[in-house]
Design a protein around this motif. Structure first.
Motif, PDB file in Angstrom:
ATOM      1  N   MET A 284      -3.423   9.570 -16.024  1.00 43.55           N
ATOM      2  CA  MET A 284      -1.932   9.811 -15.941  1.00 43.55           C
ATOM      3  C   MET A 284      -1.443   9.601 -14.631  1.00 43.55           C
ATOM      4  O   MET A 284      -0.284   9.770 -14.282  1.00 43.55           O
ATOM      5  CB  MET A 284      -1.590  11.286 -16.388  1.00 43.55           C
ATOM      6  CG  MET A 284      -2.250  11.396 -17.933  1.00 43.55           C
ATOM      7  SD  MET A 284      -1.430  10.438 -19.052  1.00 43.55           S
ATOM      8  CE  MET A 284       0.298  10.988 -18.994  1.00 43.55           C
ATOM      9  N   LEU A 285      -2.120   8.951 -13.582  1.00 47.20           N
ATOM     10  CA  LEU A 285      -1.741   8.617 -12.381  1.00 47.20           C
ATOM     11  C   LEU A 285      -0.702   7.605 -12.506  1.00 47.20           C
ATOM     12  O   LEU A 285      -0.983   6.549 -13.375  1.00 47.20           O
ATOM     13  CB  LEU A 285      -2.821   8.438 -11.447  1.00 47.20           C
ATOM     14  CG  LEU A 285      -3.793   9.507 -10.788  1.00 47.20           C
ATOM     15  CD1 LEU A 285      -4.852   8.551 -10.049  1.00 47.20           C
ATOM     16  CD2 LEU A 285      -2.649  10.224  -9.840  1.00 47.20           C
ATOM     17  N   PRO A 286       0.719   7.663 -11.901  1.00 51.15           N
ATOM     18  CA  PRO A 286       1.494   6.709 -12.501  1.00 51.15           C
ATOM     19  C   PRO A 286       1.312   5.184 -11.776  1.00 51.15           C
ATOM     20  O   PRO A 286       0.917   5.294 -10.326  1.00 51.15           O
ATOM     21  CB  PRO A 286       2.722   7.278 -11.716  1.00 51.15           C
ATOM     22  CG  PRO A 286       2.248   8.170 -10.762  1.00 51.15           C
ATOM     23  CD  PRO A 286       0.946   8.772 -11.068  1.00 51.15           C
ATOM     24  N   VAL A 287       1.397   4.358 -12.359  1.00 47.68           N
ATOM     25  CA  VAL A 287       1.525   2.884 -11.979  1.00 47.68           C
ATOM     26  C   VAL A 287       2.607   2.450 -12.179  1.00 47.68           C
ATOM     27  O   VAL A 287       3.090   2.154 -13.524  1.00 47.68           O
ATOM     28  CB  VAL A 287       0.244   2.080 -12.496  1.00 47.68           C
ATOM     29  CG1 VAL A 287       0.351   0.500 -12.045  1.00 47.68           C
ATOM     30  CG2 VAL A 287      -1.129   2.746 -11.794  1.00 47.68           C
ATOM     31  N   VAL A 288       3.424   2.066 -11.296  1.00 47.89           N
ATOM     32  CA  VAL A 288       4.789   1.356 -11.472  1.00 47.89           C
ATOM     33  C   VAL A 288       5.622   2.002 -12.718  1.00 47.89           C
ATOM     34  O   VAL A 288       6.221   1.492 -13.791  1.00 47.89           O
ATOM     35  CB  VAL A 288       4.687  -0.105 -11.953  1.00 47.89           C
ATOM     36  CG1 VAL A 288       6.131  -0.999 -11.739  1.00 47.89           C
ATOM     37  CG2 VAL A 288       3.958  -0.810 -10.845  1.00 47.89           C
TER      38      VAL A 288
ATOM     39  N   GLU B 137       3.937  -8.138 -11.244  1.00 47.19           N
ATOM     40  CA  GLU B 137       4.498  -8.388 -12.579  1.00 47.19           C
ATOM     41  C   GLU B 137       5.882  -7.998 -12.836  1.00 47.19           C
ATOM     42  O   GLU B 137       6.625  -8.304 -13.870  1.00 47.19           O
ATOM     43  CB  GLU B 137       3.779  -7.955 -13.843  1.00 47.19           C
ATOM     44  CG  GLU B 137       2.314  -8.543 -13.612  1.00 47.19           C
ATOM     45  CD  GLU B 137       1.290  -7.900 -14.787  1.00 47.19           C
ATOM     46  OE1 GLU B 137       1.626  -7.000 -15.581  1.00 47.19           O
ATOM     47  OE2 GLU B 137       0.230  -8.257 -14.911  1.00 47.19           O
ATOM     48  N   CYS B 138       6.443  -7.289 -11.998  1.00 46.41           N
ATOM     49  CA  CYS B 138       7.890  -6.955 -12.090  1.00 46.41           C
ATOM     50  C   CYS B 138       8.875  -7.817 -11.713  1.00 46.41           C
ATOM     51  O   CYS B 138       8.741  -8.773 -10.918  1.00 46.41           O
ATOM     52  CB  CYS B 138       8.078  -5.576 -11.056  1.00 46.41           C
ATOM     53  SG  CYS B 138       7.333  -4.050 -11.693  1.00 46.41           S
ATOM     54  N   ARG B 139      10.164  -7.926 -12.327  1.00 44.97           N
ATOM     55  CA  ARG B 139      11.200  -8.717 -12.215  1.00 44.97           C
ATOM     56  C   ARG B 139      12.336  -7.933 -11.543  1.00 44.97           C
ATOM     57  O   ARG B 139      12.284  -6.464 -11.851  1.00 44.97           O
ATOM     58  CB  ARG B 139      11.848  -9.173 -13.530  1.00 44.97           C
ATOM     59  CG  ARG B 139      10.595 -10.057 -14.331  1.00 44.97           C
ATOM     60  CD  ARG B 139      10.384 -11.354 -13.445  1.00 44.97           C
ATOM     61  NE  ARG B 139       9.257 -12.313 -13.855  1.00 44.97           N
ATOM     62  CZ  ARG B 139       8.134 -12.160 -13.426  1.00 44.97           C
ATOM     63  NH1 ARG B 139       7.860 -11.348 -12.454  1.00 44.97           N
ATOM     64  NH2 ARG B 139       7.152 -12.946 -14.180  1.00 44.97           N
TER      65      ARG B 139
ATOM     66  N   VAL C 209      16.373  -2.416   4.443  1.00 45.72           N
ATOM     67  CA  VAL C 209      15.547  -3.693   4.025  1.00 45.72           C
ATOM     68  C   VAL C 209      14.342  -3.505   3.305  1.00 45.72           C
ATOM     69  O   VAL C 209      13.358  -2.576   3.570  1.00 45.72           O
ATOM     70  CB  VAL C 209      15.179  -4.489   5.363  1.00 45.72           C
ATOM     71  CG1 VAL C 209      14.606  -5.787   5.293  1.00 45.72           C
ATOM     72  CG2 VAL C 209      16.458  -4.774   6.136  1.00 45.72           C
ATOM     73  N   ILE C 210      14.318  -4.069   2.108  1.00 48.71           N
ATOM     74  CA  ILE C 210      13.355  -3.900   1.289  1.00 48.71           C
ATOM     75  C   ILE C 210      12.795  -5.350   0.851  1.00 48.71           C
ATOM     76  O   ILE C 210      13.573  -6.104   0.202  1.00 48.71           O
ATOM     77  CB  ILE C 210      13.725  -3.059  -0.117  1.00 48.71           C
ATOM     78  CG1 ILE C 210      14.485  -1.905   0.084  1.00 48.71           C
ATOM     79  CG2 ILE C 210      12.655  -3.124  -1.040  1.00 48.71           C
ATOM     80  CD1 ILE C 210      14.723  -1.291  -1.099  1.00 48.71           C
ATOM     81  N   ASP C 211      11.446  -5.673   1.341  1.00 44.32           N
ATOM     82  CA  ASP C 211      10.975  -6.605   0.879  1.00 44.32           C
ATOM     83  C   ASP C 211       9.779  -6.485  -0.456  1.00 44.32           C
ATOM     84  O   ASP C 211       8.730  -5.771  -0.290  1.00 44.32           O
ATOM     85  CB  ASP C 211      10.138  -7.474   1.832  1.00 44.32           C
ATOM     86  CG  ASP C 211      10.962  -8.269   2.738  1.00 44.32           C
ATOM     87  OD1 ASP C 211      11.658  -9.128   2.390  1.00 44.32           O
ATOM     88  OD2 ASP C 211      10.683  -8.142   4.264  1.00 44.32           O
ATOM     89  N   GLY C 212      10.096  -7.115  -1.487  1.00 43.85           N
ATOM     90  CA  GLY C 212       9.393  -6.727  -2.884  1.00 43.85           C
ATOM     91  C   GLY C 212       8.046  -7.320  -2.722  1.00 43.85           C
ATOM     92  O   GLY C 212       7.572  -8.291  -1.824  1.00 43.85           O
ATOM     93  N   PRO C 213       7.202  -7.108  -3.680  1.00 41.46           N
ATOM     94  CA  PRO C 213       7.215  -6.142  -4.967  1.00 41.46           C
ATOM     95  C   PRO C 213       7.581  -4.633  -4.556  1.00 41.46           C
ATOM     96  O   PRO C 213       6.516  -4.156  -3.874  1.00 41.46           O
ATOM     97  CB  PRO C 213       6.409  -6.491  -5.746  1.00 41.46           C
ATOM     98  CG  PRO C 213       5.341  -6.850  -4.803  1.00 41.46           C
ATOM     99  CD  PRO C 213       5.765  -7.639  -3.668  1.00 41.46           C
ATOM    100  N   VAL C 214       8.693  -3.955  -4.893  1.00 44.60           N
ATOM    101  CA  VAL C 214       8.758  -2.748  -4.848  1.00 44.60           C
ATOM    102  C   VAL C 214       9.365  -2.034  -5.819  1.00 44.60           C
ATOM    103  O   VAL C 214      10.326  -2.721  -6.513  1.00 44.60           O
ATOM    104  CB  VAL C 214       9.541  -2.406  -3.472  1.00 44.60           C
ATOM    105  CG1 VAL C 214      10.124  -0.864  -3.263  1.00 44.60           C
ATOM    106  CG2 VAL C 214       8.974  -2.804  -2.179  1.00 44.60           C
ATOM    107  N   TYR C 215       9.094  -0.830  -6.109  1.00 40.31           N
ATOM    108  CA  TYR C 215       9.642  -0.113  -7.436  1.00 40.31           C
ATOM    109  C   TYR C 215      10.148   1.236  -6.915  1.00 40.31           C
ATOM    110  O   TYR C 215       9.535   2.074  -6.349  1.00 40.31           O
ATOM    111  CB  TYR C 215       8.446   0.008  -8.412  1.00 40.31           C
ATOM    112  CG  TYR C 215       8.930   0.862  -9.502  1.00 40.31           C
ATOM    113  CD1 TYR C 215       9.621   0.488 -10.758  1.00 40.31           C
ATOM    114  CD2 TYR C 215       8.658   2.404  -9.688  1.00 40.31           C
ATOM    115  CE1 TYR C 215      10.216   1.222 -11.743  1.00 40.31           C
ATOM    116  CE2 TYR C 215       9.122   3.219 -10.626  1.00 40.31           C
ATOM    117  CZ  TYR C 215       9.815   2.751 -11.656  1.00 40.31           C
ATOM    118  OH  TYR C 215      10.061   3.483 -12.789  1.00 40.31           O
TER     119      TYR C 215
END
Length: 403
Positions: A25-29, A236-238, A268-274
């Protein structure tokens, strides 16, 4: 195909992150590891899911309910964790008299490989590795010189052999025939556990079992593998912006900002970031690399977060740096807290897991903090340090060992 997902274990190798959270149950994205496993199974052909639960069982039942993604869900309880065959045996009453798949709820699989596993049943998922001696290694019989797996059969599995019979290891993904329901009553192993590999051995001796290569697979057993899981799924995020993003913020690449999240000016945010709902970033913060920031988390003024996980309600005070790290729920980093994530000799960073020092295999790895950790201002944390739940540091302290 009915599919059993094993999600009962305590995840001791992942501590302190699993002190109050079941490892699957640890969160991933934004979703539990087990949800990614379940979704891959459904996409591959699962018609019904049976979760084997134990530790923190209610959190699993609450999340998946009686139906997940329009797929019926049932539960079986493993009252004592006595091995994988014991876990599947707990689900026996929920299994119909049909073939069944067994997957580990803390493993990630690519969908196309699972599709091959389902259609090739009886079958077992395999991964090719350079040094198989540390794993359960499959004995492969080849009918001819063809490279196709359809010409190969699994004759058995050998645990951690000095002379591996192949370079293909057991990936913990099985498609059993219906008859295997009767082969779950195995003898205890040397570890005093009931191993599903013994059921596999009897299956191999009774029917033809096809090895199926898993193109992409990850056993999420230790903290650095949890980071790797987020790196995989973040890739894999968009891009998606649903929260309150300041026009003076600069978002680059694949960045997801959920509703009710706030991105302040100068960020400033450089992806991939959720960034989950309810999180606040900035002002003037810098987020980069594969980073997941959960609901209610706060990143303060002029903070830099790189390739890390910040769980819910965690706060990183202004003028701090966090790199390649995992911060559990309700952690509070005082202003000026700095995480070191690189050794001066460039060697792999080690971490203590169940009392043993183990290489993470990573050149850069920061810290792992359990729930409720608090650091005093200007704390320095050395690479690979673990801070247990509710641990504290003094202002200006340098921490070089686990606490």
């Amino acid at each position: 195909m009915q599919t059993v997902i094993l999600a009962a274990g305590k995840g001791t190798r992942m501590r302190p992150l699993t002190e109050s959270t079941a490892k699957p149950m640890l969160p991933v994205v934004g979703e539990p590891i087990a949800a990614h496993t379940a979704q891959a199974a459904i996409n591959a052909g699962a018609s019904r899911l049976i979760f084997v639960i134990g530790y923190e069982a209610e959190s699993v039942k609450e999340y998946f309910g009686e139906s997940y993604q329009d797929t019926p869900v049932a539960y079986a309880t493993q009252t004592e964790q006595r091995g994988t065959a014991d876990a599947v045996r707990a689900a026996k009453a929920e299994l119909t008299e049909d073939p069944f798949v067994v997957l580990n709820g803390d493993n990630l699989y690519d969908v196309s490989s699972l599709e091959s596993l389902y259609v090739s049943a009886p079958s077992i998922g395999t991964v090719r590795v350079e040094n198989p001696s540390a794993y359960g290694v499959l004995e492969i019989t080849e009918d001819n010189e063809s490279e196709s797996d359809m010409s190969k059969r699994v004759s058995g599995v050998v645990e951690k052999p000095a002379n591996p019979p192949s370079n293909r290891i057991n990936a913990g993904a099985y498609a059993f025939p219906e008859a295997a329901r009767g082969w779950l009553d195995v003898d205890p192993s040397e570890r005093d556990e009931y191993e599903l590999t013994d059921t596999l051995q009897q299956t191999c001796e009774s029917v033809s079992v096809t090895p199926v290569d898993i193109d992409r697979w990850l056993d999420v057993g230790r903290p650095w593998e949890y980071l790797e899981a987020n790196e995989w799924k973040l890739s894999e995020c968009r891009p998606r912006f649903e929260g309150d993003v300041s026009p003076d913020a600069d978002l680059r690449g694949s960045v997801v900002v959920e509703s009710d999240a706030t991105i302040e000016p100068g960020v400033v945010i450089d992806g991939p970031v959720y960034i989950a709902s309810g999180a606040t970033i900035g002002p003037n913060a810098y987020i980069r690399g594969a980073t997941m920031i959960e609901s209610g988390a706060h990143v303060g003024h002029a903070v830099e977060i790189k390739n890390s996980v910040l769980r819910s309600e965690t706060s990183v005070g202004h003028l701090s740096y966090v790199g390649d790290s995992i911060l559990g729920c309700n952690v509070n980093f005082g202003a000026g807290t700095t995480v070191a994530n690189l050794r001066h000799d460039d060697a792999d960073i080690k971490q203590t897991v169940k009392g043993e020092r183990i290489s993470t295999g990573r050149r850069k790895f920061g810290v792992v903090c359990g729930e409720g950790v608090k650091t005093g201002i200007n704390t320095s944390l050395s690479p690979g340090v673990k801070l247990s739940c509710e641990a504290r540091t003094e202002p200006g302290e340098t921490v070089t060992r686990d606490r």
